[in-house]
Design an enzyme around this catalytic site. Sequence first.
Site, short mmCIF file in Angstrom:
data_model
loop_
_atom_site.label_atom_id
_atom_site.label_comp_id
_atom_site.label_asym_id
_atom_site.label_seq_id
_atom_site.Cartn_x
_atom_site.Cartn_y
_atom_site.Cartn_z
N GLU A 10 0.82 -1.22 0.00
CA GLU A 10 0.00 0.00 0.00
C GLU A 10 0.85 1.26 0.00
OE1 GLU A 10 -0.35 -2.61 1.90
OE2 GLU A 10 -2.46 -3.17 2.19
N HIS A 61 2.52 -8.64 2.09
CA HIS A 61 1.21 -8.07 1.76
C HIS A 61 0.19 -9.14 1.41
CE1 HIS A 61 -1.87 -5.49 0.06
NE2 HIS A 61 -1.86 -6.24 -1.03
N HIS A 105 2.41 1.25 5.10
CA HIS A 105 1.33 2.24 5.18
C HIS A 105 1.07 2.60 6.63
CE1 HIS A 105 -1.15 -1.04 6.67
NE2 HIS A 105 -0.57 -1.78 5.73
N HIS A 116 -4.60 1.38 7.58
CA HIS A 116 -5.31 0.32 8.29
C HIS A 116 -4.31 -0.43 9.15
CE1 HIS A 116 -3.54 -1.79 4.87
NE2 HIS A 116 -3.68 -2.93 5.55
N GLU A 134 0.84 -1.54 11.86
CA GLU A 134 1.72 -2.64 11.45
C GLU A 134 3.19 -2.27 11.61
OE1 GLU A 134 0.41 -3.87 7.51
OE2 GLU A 134 -1.66 -3.71 8.15
ZN ZN Z 1 -0.50 -4.65 2.72
#
Ligand code: ZN
Length: 270
Positions: A10, A61, A105, A116, A134
């Site tokens: 992302e 991912h 991201h 997110h 994350e």
């Molecule tokens: Zn991802």
Amino acid sequence: MRVYISADMEGVAGVTAWEQVETIGGAEYARSQKLMTAEVNAAIRGAMEAGATSVTVNDAHGRMRNLLPEDLHLGAQLISGTPKKLGMMEGIDRGFTVACFIGYHARAGSPGVLAHTYSDVVHRLEVNGQEMGELGLNALLAGYFGVPVVLVSGDQVLASEARKMLEGVEAIIVKEAINYHAARSLPPRLAREKIRQGVARALSKKSYQPLAVPAKATVTIKFTDPARAAAAAILPRSQCPDAVTVTYTGADYLEAYQAARSLIALAKSS
Ligand SMILES: [Zn+2]
């Protein structure tokens, strides 16, 4: 010098929509695979230039089969596929000198592009009361193994998240988030050049400090609705302080990390 790279999608230059990072996007997704692979290759080149003796890349991912193995720089080994016990950090161990996060991201609820935390069912996540996404979860896991995270790449929101948590980190901004679905991006070729130079610069610094990791870690996840929380709470030893929140205290950070991912997987599957 052994270098570990965790690669997400992302945060890659030019990416602003879910269709671009999910297989359902077809040609758009296939294009993002190339963009992602090229950014990872730039990081590998930077690492080799700085004297890395081995580079391990973990595809981090979605289904973790995004990087194009046939196009990967010859200097690296690729970990791909899922499930993996350490997920986005599979393959990390005490023998790595440094870690780099490429294409990352920003966390859930922040103004970053596609922000997110693992899943859209997570509203907010904390470790020992500190909100993180994350980036934070994975940087702490690197710290658990004594490995410092020296470079991250993504949008400016991700960069400020990294700078707050990781002292002296090289944060390469490849795009400026305008909102969740829009960004002003560098041309991908320029983004790659910045990543290559940034990795070489980060690795040439003399001293790195791995993140201090608490002996005991409590992860608190606020889900988007009570049904998700109820599903997550199936995990033994988890607790529900309220209808949408589930907590888990691990004997050490590794256990808390795996519990967090298990809670989110249960919530997602409900
Ligand atoms: Zn991802």
